[in-house]
Design a protein around this motif. Structure first.
Motif, short mmCIF file in Angstrom:
data_model
loop_
_atom_site.label_atom_id
_atom_site.label_comp_id
_atom_site.label_asym_id
_atom_site.label_seq_id
_atom_site.Cartn_x
_atom_site.Cartn_y
_atom_site.Cartn_z
N ALA A 330 0.83 -1.21 0.00
CA ALA A 330 0.00 0.00 0.00
C ALA A 330 0.86 1.26 0.00
N ALA A 331 1.93 1.25 0.77
CA ALA A 331 2.81 2.41 0.83
C ALA A 331 3.49 2.67 -0.51
N LEU A 332 3.92 1.60 -1.19
CA LEU A 332 4.59 1.77 -2.47
C LEU A 332 3.60 2.25 -3.53
N ASP A 333 2.38 1.70 -3.53
CA ASP A 333 1.36 2.15 -4.47
C ASP A 333 1.05 3.63 -4.27
N THR A 334 0.94 4.05 -3.03
CA THR A 334 0.66 5.46 -2.74
C THR A 334 1.78 6.36 -3.24
N LEU A 335 3.01 5.92 -3.05
CA LEU A 335 4.16 6.70 -3.50
C LEU A 335 4.19 6.81 -5.03
N LEU A 336 3.89 5.72 -5.71
CA LEU A 336 3.86 5.75 -7.17
C LEU A 336 2.77 6.69 -7.69
N ASP A 337 1.65 6.74 -6.98
CA ASP A 337 0.56 7.62 -7.40
C ASP A 337 0.98 9.09 -7.43
N LYS A 338 1.98 9.44 -6.66
CA LYS A 338 2.46 10.83 -6.65
C LYS A 338 3.09 11.21 -7.98
N HIS A 339 3.45 10.21 -8.76
CA HIS A 339 4.18 10.48 -10.00
C HIS A 339 3.36 10.22 -11.26
N ARG A 340 2.03 10.11 -11.11
CA ARG A 340 1.22 9.95 -12.32
C ARG A 340 0.02 10.89 -12.30
N ALA A 341 -0.34 11.35 -13.48
CA ALA A 341 -1.43 12.31 -13.61
C ALA A 341 -2.79 11.61 -13.54
N ASP A 342 -2.87 10.44 -14.14
CA ASP A 342 -4.12 9.67 -14.17
C ASP A 342 -4.00 8.55 -13.15
N LYS A 343 -4.76 8.61 -12.07
CA LYS A 343 -4.61 7.65 -10.97
C LYS A 343 -5.03 6.24 -11.37
N ASN A 344 -5.75 6.10 -12.45
CA ASN A 344 -6.17 4.77 -12.90
C ASN A 344 -5.48 4.34 -14.19
N GLY A 345 -4.54 5.14 -14.65
CA GLY A 345 -3.89 4.83 -15.91
C GLY A 345 -2.38 4.79 -15.78
N TYR A 346 -1.70 5.04 -16.88
CA TYR A 346 -0.24 4.89 -16.92
C TYR A 346 0.44 6.15 -17.47
N ASP A 347 -0.14 7.30 -17.12
CA ASP A 347 0.45 8.57 -17.51
C ASP A 347 1.39 9.01 -16.39
N PHE A 348 2.60 8.45 -16.41
CA PHE A 348 3.57 8.73 -15.35
C PHE A 348 4.56 9.80 -15.78
N THR A 349 5.14 10.44 -14.80
CA THR A 349 6.20 11.43 -15.03
C THR A 349 7.38 10.78 -15.74
N SER A 350 7.92 11.49 -16.72
CA SER A 350 9.13 11.01 -17.38
C SER A 350 10.24 10.90 -16.33
N TYR A 351 10.95 9.78 -16.32
CA TYR A 351 11.86 9.51 -15.20
C TYR A 351 13.04 10.47 -15.15
N ASP A 352 13.39 11.08 -16.26
CA ASP A 352 14.47 12.06 -16.22
C ASP A 352 14.05 13.34 -15.50
N LYS A 353 12.76 13.47 -15.20
CA LYS A 353 12.26 14.62 -14.45
C LYS A 353 12.13 14.31 -12.96
N VAL A 354 12.45 13.08 -12.56
CA VAL A 354 12.36 12.67 -11.16
C VAL A 354 13.72 12.92 -10.50
N GLY A 355 13.74 13.74 -9.47
CA GLY A 355 15.00 14.13 -8.84
C GLY A 355 15.60 13.04 -7.97
N ASP A 356 16.82 13.29 -7.54
CA ASP A 356 17.55 12.31 -6.73
C ASP A 356 16.83 11.99 -5.43
#
Length: 382
Positions: A330-356
């Motif tokens: 549950a914790a990992l799913d919640t964290l991943l949701d922070k990086h996608r625009a559509d909570k039910n889809g696969y529109d995720f942030t481009s990984y080169d935009k994810v900081g260290d």
């Protein structure tokens, strides 16, 4: 994404826990019946038993070498029965597996490349590991799941392939990550057929020594490089698209022949988390497209599916483990949701935009789940 890897399938397998941190491993290290000791080094793969009773088997690996290693149990045709990767120098690991009577090879791969060092072994007797009706039902449902993922991959891959063959770079980029979802959800099963993975999912630096990237590199990542790094589609890419479609179809046709056991399901769930830790969190997997978080999510979904099917039995044997796994998933799913625009889809942030800092947060969450997940196999094998 190595040429021959683990099976969440094929007759057996499941990573239990690191011997350094699990009491059950310490018990088996004391000489429990059926335990096989493997002393791996940079130049040797020494095995304590060349013959052992068929059924549930514990394999304890001690990496005495200077390189990271992996250890396989292989059928004579090189299909994988059980496997553990990423065993660091000076560390130990335990594999819990269900192994039928027959001839096998134990294969240590120092550096995790090449043919490795092999030893022939034999499982004697006709005993098969006994399971409960609940576990048989879990296996049956998981078999349906992996087949459905392969079936659903045919139309999504065709959409990607058609865009490449039409020379439409933008359409191909849009279809690329979606075409990979079924593979990523069931990667350990897919990779149990050692000849398919190197065709479909290998990265350039994963090619074996002597292979020529210009001639021997095929699959999704070869086309990924053309689309994002080169921003072009030529005749070679169109031919590679046809090859990819043929190889994905081959996978879909063969997936039903994979042997799946409860411990191999648990093993595969852990391996999917290892895939995230070693490829997705680092950004190595999708180094050109930066669609790593889509793969990340699919890996987690596949691991969670196997876990949920095994959960009723695991809860009876280790309620605290199940409580921890529920919380960490549950914790990992919640964290991943922070990086996608559509909570039910696969529109995720481009990984080169994810900081260290965010990458470390993701890595920490993966590690927090991977450690208890490594104990799932032992919980269902009790």
């Amino acid at each position: 994404m190595r040429p021959a890897r683990l099976t969440v399938v094929t007759a057996a397998a499941a990573v239990a826990a690191l011997t350094a941190v699990t009491g059950c491993a310490e018990k088996s290290a004391a000489g429990a019946e059926g335990t096989i000791q493997v002393a791996a080094s940079d130049s040797a793969c020494d095995i304590s038993k060349k013959e052992f009773p068929a059924g549930k088997v514990t394999i304890e690996v001690d990496n005495k070498g200077s390189k990271v290693t992996e250890v396989y149990v292989l059928f004579p045709d090189d299909r994988i029965v059980a496997e553990r990767e990423n065993i660091g120098p000076g560390t130990k690991a335990t594999i819990t597996a269900e192994i039928k009577a027959g001839d096998y090879e134990v294969n240590c791969k120092p550096g995790m490349k090449g043919d490795g060092i092999r030893q022939k072994v034999k499982a004697t007797g006709g005993a098969a590991a006994k399971r409960s009706p609940e576990l048989d039902a879990a296996v049956a449902e998981y078999r349906k799941y992996v087949q459905a993922q392969a079936d659903d991959s045919l139309p999504t891959t065709k959409t990607f392939v058609d865009a490449v063959k039409a020379g439409d770079v933008e359409a191909a980029k849009k279809a690329y990550a979606v075409s990979r979802l079924g593979w990523e959800r069931t990667e350990p099963v897919a990779e149990s057929f050692g000849d398919i993975d190197p065709k479909i999912d290998v990265r350039e630096d994963g090619l074996e020594a002597g292979q020529d990237p210009a001639k021997d590199w095929t699959g999704w990542h070869r086309l990924e490089k053309s689309l994002w790094a080169d921003n072009k589609i030529g005749d070679d890419e169109k031919k590679l698209a046809d090859t990819l479609m043929n190889d994905v179809t081959d996978w879909q046709k063969r997936i039903g022949t994979a042997e799946i056991t409860p411990t191999s399901m648990a093993n595969g769930a852990k391996e999917l988390l290892d895939e995230v830790a070693t490829g997705k969190v680092t950004g190595e997997e999708e180094r050109y497209s930066h669609t790593d978080l889509i793969d990340f999510k699919a890996n987690v979904e596949g691991a969670q599916k196997a876990y949920e099917l095994l959960k009723p039995v695991a809860a009876k044997n280790d309620a605290e483990l199940v409580k921890t796994l529920d919380s960490q998933f549950a914790a990992l799913d919640t964290l991943l949701d922070k990086h996608r625009a559509d909570k039910n889809g696969y529109d995720f942030t481009s990984y080169d935009k994810v900081g260290d800092a965010e990458r470390k947060e993701l890595s920490d969450a993966v590690n927090a789940l991977a450690e208890p997940l490594s104990k799932l196999a032992a919980a269902v094998a009790k």
